[in-house]
Design a protein around this motif. Structure first.
Motif, mmCIF file in Angstrom:
data_model
loop_
_atom_site.group_PDB
_atom_site.id
_atom_site.type_symbol
_atom_site.label_atom_id
_atom_site.label_comp_id
_atom_site.label_asym_id
_atom_site.label_seq_id
_atom_site.Cartn_x
_atom_site.Cartn_y
_atom_site.Cartn_z
ATOM 1 N N GLU A 71 -5.363 -5.396 -15.081
ATOM 2 C CA GLU A 71 -4.760 -4.292 -14.124
ATOM 3 C C GLU A 71 -5.110 -2.907 -14.619
ATOM 4 O O GLU A 71 -5.489 -1.995 -13.726
ATOM 5 C CB GLU A 71 -3.510 -4.392 -13.644
ATOM 6 C CG GLU A 71 -2.210 -4.104 -14.721
ATOM 7 C CD GLU A 71 -1.924 -5.346 -15.760
ATOM 8 O OE1 GLU A 71 -0.976 -5.221 -16.360
ATOM 9 O OE2 GLU A 71 -2.969 -6.168 -15.530
ATOM 10 N N ALA B 59 -8.025 -0.335 -12.663
ATOM 11 C CA ALA B 59 -7.369 1.159 -12.432
ATOM 12 C C ALA B 59 -8.330 2.239 -13.083
ATOM 13 O O ALA B 59 -8.679 3.292 -12.525
ATOM 14 C CB ALA B 59 -5.830 1.111 -12.287
ATOM 15 N N SER C 136 -10.604 7.778 -5.053
ATOM 16 C CA SER C 136 -9.167 7.763 -4.705
ATOM 17 C C SER C 136 -9.254 8.036 -3.247
ATOM 18 O O SER C 136 -10.064 8.101 -2.468
ATOM 19 C CB SER C 136 -8.873 9.261 -5.348
ATOM 20 O OG SER C 136 -9.512 10.246 -4.939
ATOM 21 N N TYR D 164 -13.580 -1.961 -5.811
ATOM 22 C CA TYR D 164 -12.429 -2.828 -6.480
ATOM 23 C C TYR D 164 -13.010 -4.205 -6.482
ATOM 24 O O TYR D 164 -12.852 -4.733 -7.548
ATOM 25 C CB TYR D 164 -11.280 -2.494 -6.242
ATOM 26 C CG TYR D 164 -10.425 -1.170 -6.496
ATOM 27 C CD1 TYR D 164 -9.830 -1.189 -7.416
ATOM 28 C CD2 TYR D 164 -10.692 -0.004 -5.739
ATOM 29 C CE1 TYR D 164 -9.094 0.001 -7.970
ATOM 30 C CE2 TYR D 164 -10.213 1.140 -6.466
ATOM 31 C CZ TYR D 164 -9.038 1.113 -7.454
ATOM 32 O OH TYR D 164 -8.527 2.384 -7.934
ATOM 33 N N LEU E 173 -1.796 -3.778 -6.326
ATOM 34 C CA LEU E 173 -2.368 -2.491 -6.530
ATOM 35 C C LEU E 173 -2.766 -1.846 -5.228
ATOM 36 O O LEU E 173 -3.127 -2.476 -4.160
ATOM 37 C CB LEU E 173 -3.705 -2.683 -7.331
ATOM 38 C CG LEU E 173 -3.755 -3.649 -8.886
ATOM 39 C CD1 LEU E 173 -4.899 -3.496 -9.396
ATOM 40 C CD2 LEU E 173 -2.598 -2.978 -9.785
ATOM 41 N N PRO F 105 -5.329 0.803 -3.929
ATOM 42 C CA PRO F 105 -6.749 1.517 -4.272
ATOM 43 C C PRO F 105 -6.439 3.014 -3.926
ATOM 44 O O PRO F 105 -7.313 3.745 -4.284
ATOM 45 C CB PRO F 105 -7.798 0.515 -3.486
ATOM 46 C CG PRO F 105 -7.076 0.043 -2.405
ATOM 47 C CD PRO F 105 -5.801 -0.383 -2.912
ATOM 48 N N GLU G 238 -4.933 5.547 -6.674
ATOM 49 C CA GLU G 238 -5.730 5.314 -7.901
ATOM 50 C C GLU G 238 -5.584 4.076 -8.771
ATOM 51 O O GLU G 238 -5.229 3.861 -9.964
ATOM 52 C CB GLU G 238 -5.413 6.551 -8.929
ATOM 53 C CG GLU G 238 -5.788 7.912 -8.304
ATOM 54 C CD GLU G 238 -5.309 8.953 -9.049
ATOM 55 O OE1 GLU G 238 -4.370 8.831 -9.841
ATOM 56 O OE2 GLU G 238 -6.128 10.147 -8.876
ATOM 57 N N GLY G 239 -5.364 2.948 -7.750
ATOM 58 C CA GLY G 239 -5.063 1.695 -8.279
ATOM 59 C C GLY G 239 -3.768 1.318 -9.038
ATOM 60 O O GLY G 239 -3.501 0.436 -9.783
ATOM 61 N N ARG G 240 -2.829 2.109 -8.776
ATOM 62 C CA ARG G 240 -1.656 1.813 -9.257
ATOM 63 C C ARG G 240 -0.786 0.585 -8.921
ATOM 64 O O ARG G 240 -0.946 0.157 -7.666
ATOM 65 C CB ARG G 240 -0.594 3.144 -8.917
ATOM 66 C CG ARG G 240 -0.142 3.251 -7.838
ATOM 67 C CD ARG G 240 0.993 4.502 -7.718
ATOM 68 N NE ARG G 240 1.516 4.530 -6.398
ATOM 69 C CZ ARG G 240 2.550 3.807 -5.903
ATOM 70 N NH1 ARG G 240 3.341 3.220 -6.658
ATOM 71 N NH2 ARG G 240 3.166 3.991 -4.880
#
Length: 271
Positions: free
Chosen positions: A64, A68, A78, A110, A143, A145, A148-150
């Protein structure tokens, strides 16, 4: 690539099984179909660079974190916070240039990059905000996208679900909230975004093209033809609207009643 070549790619994708659905190439074809005066290579190069960077990061980082950091950090992808409704945000070629977009448009990159690197990442058709599901040794994680993929914690998923109008008994079920969606559904959601924004702007030719792309991607669904009929009628193309409504009726008997009523209304205008 011409618009006709893009349609051929989307037709082939529509016939492919979910396991073999060519997400990135189909998304590129959608963008070219919308505006053929562009070069698709930038999107392929961006995705290729992502595969190289992620391969390197996976040696020393968790899946993960690596995903990210690759997509949001190395590739600078972003969410567009300042101009969210810009139609470019739903176009993977424009996203490759601007490095900003909607969650589902970013999600295409992604998903492609993760799949090429052997990660199990799938789209999540979450209400109001597309998410990703990644399988890790600790279990599945969500996640975002756009952010920022957090990682999105379970409590945050429930809060978002309640905010989107889901009932509490559904909003607390992570198995439902994180149910994976096939990649075909991801691209359909992206085209729905294009259609909605084009219709809101009364750009009916663009809305019609988005509906036709949906029809090619999912040829058994009657609903794209209903949308195409509405866009054609708005342009005054009543014969074309009638043809689209006839297709909708043939595809789904359950929709036949509504489609028949709409078809008769359009036919009256032709007479």
């Amino acid at each position: 690539m011409t618009r006709e070549e893009a349609e051929a790619i989307l037709t082939a994708a529509g016939k492919a099984g979910d396991e073999d659905f060519p997400l990135l190439e189909a998304a590129i074809a959608c963008a070219i179909h919308d505006d053929p005066e562009r070069d698709p290579e930038l999107a392929r190069q961006l995705a290729g660079a992502g595969v190289e960077r992620l391969t390197d990061r996976l040696v020393r980082e968790s899946p993960e974190e690596a995903l990210a950091e690759t997509l949001a950090g190395d590739l600078r992808l972003s969410g567009d916070l300042l101009d969210y409704d810009n139609l470019d945000n739903a176009d993977v070629l424009a996203v490759a240039t601007r490095r900003k977009g909607l969650p589902v448009a970013l999600g295409v990159y992604y998903l492609h990059v993760a799949g090429k690197c052997g990660l199990t990442v799938q789209g999540v058709d979450f209400p109001g905000h597309f998410l990703l599901r990644i399988e890790t040794p600790e279990g599945p994680m969500a996640l975002d996208p756009f952010s920022e993929g957090r990682v999105v914690l379970p409590s945050e998923l429930t809060r978002r679900a309640l905010h989107a109008g889901l009932t509490p008994n559904v909003a607390e079920r992570l198995d439902v909230l994180m149910a994976p969606a096939p990649e075909r559904a991801v691209l359909i959601r992206l085209q729905n975004n294009v259609y909605a924004r084009a219709a809101a702007a009364r750009d009916w030719p663009r809305a019609e093209r988005a509906a036709l792309r949906r029809a090619l991607i999912d040829p058994e669904d009657h609903r794209p033809w209903l949308a195409a009929a509405g866009a054609r009628e708005a342009q005054g193309a009543l014969a074309g609207a009638l043809e689209a409504l006839t297709r909708a009726s043939r595809l789904d008997g359950g929709a036949a009643l509504a489609a028949r009523a709409q078809r008769e209304r359009v036919r009256m205008q032709l007479n």
